[in-house]
Design a protein around this motif. Structure first.
Motif, PDB file in Angstrom:
ATOM      1  N   ALA A   1      32.622   2.029 -58.953  1.00 25.80           N
ATOM      2  CA  ALA A   1      33.086   2.958 -58.059  1.00 25.80           C
ATOM      3  C   ALA A   1      32.077   2.923 -56.523  1.00 25.80           C
ATOM      4  CB  ALA A   1      32.604   4.232 -58.571  1.00 25.80           C
TER       5      ALA A   1
ATOM      6  N   ASN B   1      34.622   7.609 -65.367  1.00 28.53           N
ATOM      7  CA  ASN B   1      35.237   9.077 -64.954  1.00 28.53           C
ATOM      8  C   ASN B   1      36.588   8.710 -64.175  1.00 28.53           C
ATOM      9  OD1 ASN B   1      34.543  11.035 -66.618  1.00 28.53           O
ATOM     10  ND2 ASN B   1      33.101  11.708 -65.358  1.00 28.53           N
ATOM     11  N   LYS B   2      36.374   8.253 -63.221  1.00 31.66           N
ATOM     12  CA  LYS B   2      37.519   8.216 -62.165  1.00 31.66           C
ATOM     13  C   LYS B   2      38.258   7.099 -62.160  1.00 31.66           C
ATOM     14  CE  LYS B   2      36.057  12.454 -60.691  1.00 31.66           C
ATOM     15  NZ  LYS B   2      36.782  13.407 -60.681  1.00 31.66           N
ATOM     16  N   MET B   3      37.923   6.128 -62.466  1.00 27.33           N
ATOM     17  CA  MET B   3      38.822   4.762 -62.160  1.00 27.33           C
ATOM     18  C   MET B   3      39.593   4.196 -63.544  1.00 27.33           C
ATOM     19  SD  MET B   3      36.352   3.393 -59.428  1.00 27.33           S
ATOM     20  CE  MET B   3      37.504   2.694 -58.448  1.00 27.33           C
ATOM     21  N   ARG B   4      39.731   4.982 -64.580  1.00 22.56           N
ATOM     22  CA  ARG B   4      39.987   4.277 -65.819  1.00 22.56           C
ATOM     23  C   ARG B   4      41.811   4.068 -65.463  1.00 22.56           C
ATOM     24  NH1 ARG B   4      40.317   8.659 -68.742  1.00 22.56           N
ATOM     25  NH2 ARG B   4      38.971   9.721 -67.210  1.00 22.56           N
ATOM     26  N   PRO B   5      42.433   3.099 -66.030  1.00 23.82           N
ATOM     27  CA  PRO B   5      43.737   2.793 -65.498  1.00 23.82           C
ATOM     28  C   PRO B   5      44.830   3.649 -66.102  1.00 23.82           C
ATOM     29  CG  PRO B   5      43.141   1.475 -67.314  1.00 23.82           C
ATOM     30  CD  PRO B   5      41.917   2.264 -66.882  1.00 23.82           C
TER      31      PRO B   5
END
Lengths: 176, 348, 548, 239
Positions: free
Chosen positions: C110, C182-186
């Motif tokens: 991130a 937390n924020k960048m899972r595909p």
């Protein structure tokens, strides 16, 4: 924002409101904070009792903190996970302080007994006339020290037993 | 290595003798019982784990790279909970018996015989209710004992393996533990909290001749002799010993008394008498010499200088040495210091 | 769900830009990971050299090769270097940095700049630590216990500031990983479809963020105490040395899990891949990581049973300590259950994973002795403790690290590591490790205290066995490094997926292209290995035709 | 500065592979929302670690207040409640301006944003100025921490009215100076961050689409305020 629709789990989480605070709310919060500051300063004029004074002061500080958190830091409008992180950290701080406190508080007699003969000062510990016998601090009976052993009268102690300390104070080695 | 195989042989007969020193306190019995309970639980669990691991590796070998196991079972909640329960039960049992033993060792009866233990760099000093002090610990047999422990400088930890007890000596507070001695015997003691340069010699150690710095050998066994031990004595012997300890220099001239104190008060650990440099300056040829200090000043080594160095060691640090010596204020009487001065005088 | 296409043909990250500056200024998580791998490996060798000196000194009961003070510095430096420079950053910062974003199919973590900053903060902290060695070297033990450390002429302040700085490196890595996961899972990857390595890194990162600041403030107070005479911990001034221990262990016990949790994550990946079978009890393993992370915060007082801590506190801490046994046991049982009925391929990484299970079991089981109050009073600060935590940390982290290095090496550098040397190294480290540390359990039970320069003659035989083992272990580690480093020159070119694993990193070429994936791929099921078949030509696995 | 690093990352601009149409959108983010949410999570995690960091000091405070409440009662006589209260108000006002600066950025009001940032910086300097007055007064009277604690007889008499002080009084001042000192360092950190923000605001970087750094630094600033909200009653208001 196509990716959002595909993330069923994260759908609500990712929706960001771009919440803009109105001047009314901002000023109102600030006024509230000022009033609470006045209140906490005013509260020192009233004595609620040693413990209660602290509780009152902390309650007011807590209220101020909540105002700052929820409105200035817009946690009220924020994603749940951010709220969780912040209050989770608070919980860990509380755990840390409270468990350490429990231990230290319960050990107080063992330190007080030592302090009674070795007074801590900025220059390092200074030996003073004892007021209590350290042996009595364990919680067990103090009177029963030497047991059944008979000590010959003529034998004088060479090294001060904690209850028989020298008259003159002395300066112990300092930290540096 | 020979000894080790001998010990292994021994162990088949007596695992306690293999893993532990003697049991010399009532506390030791419970500790050993709990220890061996965990020991067998561990061995059984470990054997099961490793046996399964080896068995699976052999049985379910991949024959060819494309071999795909037919069943892809992914979970079984009953099994998961099932194998957690025994772990939990063992935990509860261990906690219970561990806590019982611990509380016991921390709750002295009111008639316990009290010995004060004081740790400093790098020796223990035991003082008895009659004011006598010693560097060996003497205890009466079959008696409840409470040790009240303190430290003059840094953390130490008083450990007697045969009693299965240890307790840190914390500067600024008293700590304590209780146990009941059993039959008369001789045991080791150690310092187990790291306390600096000579940490490893603070407690039972190989005996070194203070003059030659050579190991002292036991003429009978040919093994090195040890000093600073815990002696559990029959009641009568113990009382006799206390009397002797009350007045160590009786019948000695000042220099001999100083020599005795030199060994007893742990001067020997840092100051040699043969001219070699250990932690502090040697005593040999000290008397009357010119001392150069770290701050640039100097003085002649006379009575006053030695007295000051004993009572306020950090005041006059000889150049080339670290200010690590603790004060001996309260540990040596005026008489003692005079004896030590006499001893230093005698070392030309 | 269609699987992402194997992405081949872009310039790989190693060749993307040239020159030393392109490495020093890089924001690429892969290059940062490689730089961490290099510096932590150097730290391991340095710490290992100190360990061998310590063991050599202990070969005989009296003075052997060095003085008291030198010995005290050696064991302190061994501890400090191994803990702060090697174990804590090794798996998360080195392997984690490389693997985590690719497993998520993203281009980078991130906060790439923060990531590079963490690395340089690490370097700065390491410089402080090295400077303290050059200056006079600390002799306080890695724990910095007061008042010994507050009243000591050596370079404790420099070392404490070094560790303070290293702490921030660790915190920022943690922040980065949590935000990334937390924020960048595909697309399609919910928390419960992540590879287990990510779960363990997530739990680790939470500990790093929440515990490390307490170490920072502790060491700051210690430094101020030394330089300005603060007196909060110094009993001569009325401070409380036991309070220091509370502060220290509030960080350092959770730190034990910073050390071992990532290792557990690596092992979960290895066991599943090389058994070619879905990991058993996925959610239990995932939750056990989180449970360990949380419970790890509540048990710090079990390092202080003999420290003068109150009875009440000791009893509470002992009770809480046993709760950690359950999630740890769950992991071991689940690994075994995964192997059952699988198709086990005994590669070098799998050998490391198996020796991990062996060593970690001993480490975990001997933990029961130390959690039990009255037994711990006897064993505390003896060689028993030394053996126990080496079984957990070295048996755990070092084995997992080597397993991980051999597993991901083809991905990182595009070369297959030397298999023979890998196997030899796995064998040597395993034997050397047990020979070194098992005798220490016996020594400890018999009452041999730790951090001793000399000891009673009766302990000498066991010490000599231990020293011999340490040198075998040392050789094993060197062979292990040789096996991978030599492959850079003459290793076989690695296929994209040499092991048949199915997490996303195996979908890009070896080594991966500069930005990993052109577009973020959809999530795969990391434990469904059925889509891959062996390809003789590349000696790796390729997607089956129907899905490729 | 770490918080600056997070902000810089949220605006991660990489020449060779950025979103060419969006100068402040990192190449690995999908859009501004994604970047903003990620940055925000990062800054909250950072604040979480700040809490634990100060938590250590609050722990030391709690322990000594529990053990020796008398040194806190005695110690606070040496402090000036009025200066403490004024400083509280200054910080609260700066929190208002910080919160307002976020509003200004969200509205794309460049001038307003710069004004609010400038006001916040001014308040921060005001706070430090008052702190300087307090500190220099104490230094002058020998009221220092721990080992250096050697108050002049007049200061002693003024605070204690002839009553003998507790032998541990110096520990109160150790705690006082460490807590306020570390807080002061955080204020300085805030000033640096805001100065950087002012420069970027002047360059017109922020608008409704991209205002992450303004929000994140404001959050940090509120935390600094939060810490002071507790320090003020804990150190000054004891009776």
């Amino acid at each position: 924002m196509a990716y959002r629709e595909n993330e069923a789990e994260a759908h609500d989480e990712e929706h960001h409101e771009h919440h803009i605070m109105s001047p009314k709310v901002l000023i109102g919060t600030w006024l509230g904070l000022m009033v609470l500051t006045g209140l906490t300063v005013g509260a020192i004029k009233v004595d609620f009792g040693a413990q209660a004074n602290l509780i009152v002061a902390m309650a007011i500080a807590g209220a101020k903190a909540m105002l700052v958190c929820l409105i200035f830091m817009h946690l009220w409008f924020d994603q749940k996970y951010n709220v969780m992180i912040f209050f989770g950290s608070v919980i860990f701080v509380v755990l840390f302080i409270s468990i350490t406190f429990i231990d230290t508080k319960r050990n107080e007699p063992f330190r007080d007994a030592y302090d009674a003969t070795n007074k801590p000062t900025p220059e390092g510990r200074v030996l003073v006339e004892p007021t209590v016998s350290p042996i009595s601090t364990s919680g067990s009976d103090a009177a029963a020290q030497p047991g059944e052993l008979k000590v010959p009268e003529h034998q004088k102690p060479k090294v001060p037993w904690p209850s028989q300390l020298p008259d003159t104070p002395r300066v112990a080695p300092t930290a540096h | 290595m020979k000894n080790f195989s001998g010990l292994l042989m021994n162990s088949s007969l007596d695992p306690a003798g293999f893993w532990f020193p003697d049991q010399a306190s009532q506390n030791a019995e419970l500790v050993d019982d709990v220890y061996f309970f965990i020991y067998w639980v561990s061995i059984i669990s470990f054997v099961i784990i490793v046996a399964l691991m080896v068995f699976f590796v052999r049985k379910y070998k991949r024959n060819k790279p494309d071999h795909m196991p037919p069943k892809q079972s992914d979970h079984n909640t009953v099994l998961e909970v099932g194998w957690s329960i025994p772990v939990g039960i063992v935990g509860v049992i261990l906690f219970y018996f561990g806590a019982i033993g611990y509380i016991d060792a921390k709750t002295p009866p009111s008639d316990a015989y009290v010995v004060n233990v004081r740790g400093y760099k790098w020796a223990w000093e035991f003082s008895y209710p009659n004011g006598a002090t010693s560097t060996d610990l003497y205890l009466p047999a079959n008696t409840p004992i409470k040790l009240v422990i303190s430290s003059d400088d840094v953390l130490h930890s008083f450990f007697v393996p045969a009693f299965r007890l240890k307790q840190d000596a914390v500067p600024g507070r008293y700590t304590e533990f209780y146990f009941e001695t059993k039959e008369p015997g001789t045991h080791h003691m150690f310092c187990t909290e790291y306390c600096g340069t000579q940490h490893s010699t603070m407690g039972t150690r190989v005996k070194v001749d203070p003059e030659t710095q050579e190991k002292v050998m036991d003429p009978e066994t040919g093994q090195p002799m040890v000093e600073n031990q815990v002696f559990v004595l029959p009641q009568a012997d113990f009382e006799q010993k206390l009397k002797e300890l009350g007045n160590p220099c009786e019948g000695l001239d000042a220099a001999s008394c100083g020599k005795l104190l030199y060994a007893k008060k742990a001067c020997v650990g840092c100051h040699s008498v043969d001219g070699s440099k250990i932690v502090g300056p040697t005593f040999k040829g000290l008397w009357g010499s010119d001392r150069k200090f770290a701050d640039g000043t100097s003085a002649k080594a006379d009575e006053n200088y030695i007295r000051n160095s004993v009572l306020n060691p950090k005041g006059q640090v000889v150049a080339g040495f670290n200010p690590v010596m603790p004060t001996y204020q309260g540990k040596l009487s005026e008489e003692d210091i005079k004896s030590i001065i006499a001893y230093i005088k005698s070392l030309k | 769900m269609s699987a992402p296409a194997v992405d081949v043909g872009h310039a790989d990250y190693l060749k993307h830009a040239k020159g030393i500056l392109s490495w020093l200024y890089t924001l690429d998580h892969k290059r940062i990971g490689v730089m961490y791998l290099i510096v932590t490996s150097v730290s391991l060798l340095l710490g290992g050299a100190f360990a061998l000196l310590v063991r050599a000194e202990l070969f005989t009961a009296g003075p052997t090769i060095m003085e008291h003070d030198t010995y005290n510095r050696m064991f302190t430096l061994h501890g400090a270097v191994m803990v702060f420079l090697f174990i804590i950053p090794s798996i998360p910062a080195a392997l984690g940095n490389f693997v985590l974003p690719i497993q998520l199919g993203v281009k980078d973590v991130a906060f790439p700049r923060l990531n590079l900053a963490s690395f340089y903060i690490w370097v700065l902290g390491a410089c402080f630590l090295m400077w303290s060695m050059y200056d006079s070297a600390i002799d306080t033990g890695w724990t910095f216990y007061t008042p010994y450390s507050s009243d000591n002429a050596n370079a404790v302040s420099a070392a404490a500031m070094g560790v303070f700085i290293l702490g921030f490196s660790s915190i920022f890595t943690g922040i980065n990983f949590i935000a990334t996961i937390n924020k960048m899972r595909p697309k399609g990857m919910t928390f419960f479809k992540m590879p287990l390595l990510l779960w363990s890194l997530y739990a680790t990162s939470l500990i790093q963020v929440l515990a490390t600041p307490v170490l920072a403030i502790t060491l700051l107070l210690l430094t101020l105490e030394r330089t300005m005479g603060l007196g909060i911990f110094n009993p001569a001034l009325g401070g409380d040395p036991v309070l220091f221990q509370h502060f220290f262990w509030f960080y350092s016990h959770p730190a034990v899990y910073i050390m071992v949790l990532p290792g557990m994550g690596v092992i979960s990946e290895l066991i599943a891949t090389f058994s070619r079978k879905r990991i058993f009890g996925y959610s239990f393993i995932a939750f056990s990581s989180m449970a360990i992370a949380f419970l790890g915060f509540l048990v710090w007082g079990h390092h202080m049973f003999t420290s003068g801590q109150s009875k009440t506190a000791s009893i509470i801490f002992s009770a809480l300590t046993f709760t950690v046994a359950i999630p740890s046991a769950i992991k071991v049982f689940n690994w075994l259950a995964t192997m059952k009925g699988g198709a086990i391929w005994l590669t070098t990484p799998m050998l490391y994973a198996l020796s991990f299970i062996w060593l970690f079991s001993i480490g975990g089981l001997t933990g029961m002795f130390l959690g039990t109050l009255n037994v711990d009073v006897h064993l505390h600060d003896t060689y028993f403790v030394v053996a126990h935590f080496h079984y957990v940390m070295v048996g755990g982290t070092l084995m997992a690290l080597f397993g991980g290095i051999y597993y991901w090496w083809p991905k990182i550098f595009g070369r297959m590591p030397n298999d023979k040397m890998g196997r030899l190294s796995a064998l040597l480290t395993f034997i050397g490790f047990n020979v070194t540390f098992f005798p220490q359990f016996i020594l400890g039970s018999r009452g041999m205290p730790r951090r001793y320069y000399s000891y009673l003659p009766e302990f000498q035989d066991l010490h000599q066995i231990s020293t011999v083992g340490a040198f075998i272990l040392g050789v094993g580690i060197l062979v292990g490094f040789a096996g991978v480093v030599m492959s850079l020159k003459n290793g076989k070119k690695a296929p994209a997926n040499p092991w048949g694993a199915n997490s996303l990193e195996w979908y890009c070429s070896s080594p991966p292209p500069h930005e990993n994936f052109k577009v973020q791929p959809e999530a795969t099921d990391p434990y469904d290995f059925s889509g891959w078949k062996w390809d003789k030509r590349t000696e790796g696995y390729v997607r089956k035709a129907s899905e490729a | 500065m770490s918080e600056a690093a997070i902000d810089a990352d949220a605006a991660h601009e990489d020449d060779d592979h950025g979103h060419h149409d969006e100068p402040f959108l990192g190449h690995h983010f999908k859009d501004h929302d994604h970047q903003f949410n990620t940055g925000k999570l990062g800054i909250w995690l950072f604040l979480g670690q700040e809490l634990l960091f100060f938590g250590g000091l609050f722990c030391a405070y709690a322990i000594y207040r529990g053990m020796h409440p008398e040194i806190f009662v005695e110690g606070h006589h040496f402090l000036d409640v009025n200066l403490g209260a004024i400083n509280t108000c200054v910080l609260l006002f700066s929190s208002l301006t910080a919160a307002w600066s976020v509003r200004m950025a969200q509205l794309g009001n460049k001038k307003g944003l710069m004004l609010m940032i400038a006001l916040t910086i001014a308040c921060a300097f005001g706070f430090l100025g008052i702190k300087y007055i307090e500190y220099s007064h104490k230094f002058h009277e020998g009221i220092l921490w721990g080992q250096l604690f050697a108050p002049s007889p007049e200061a002693m008499e003024h605070a204690m009215h002839g009553v003998e002080a507790n032998s541990r009084l110096h520990i109160f001042f150790s705690i006082y100076f460490v807590m306020t000192g570390l807080h002061g360092i955080h204020v300085i950190g805030g000033i640096i961050a805001y100065a950087w923000l002012l420069k970027r605001a002047a360059a017109g970087h922020f608008g409704p689409n991209y205002y992450g750094p303004v929000d994140f630094i404001a959050l940090y600033w509120h935390l600094v305020d939060l810490v002071w909200i507790f320090l003020f009653p804990l150190l000054y208001l004891i009776h």
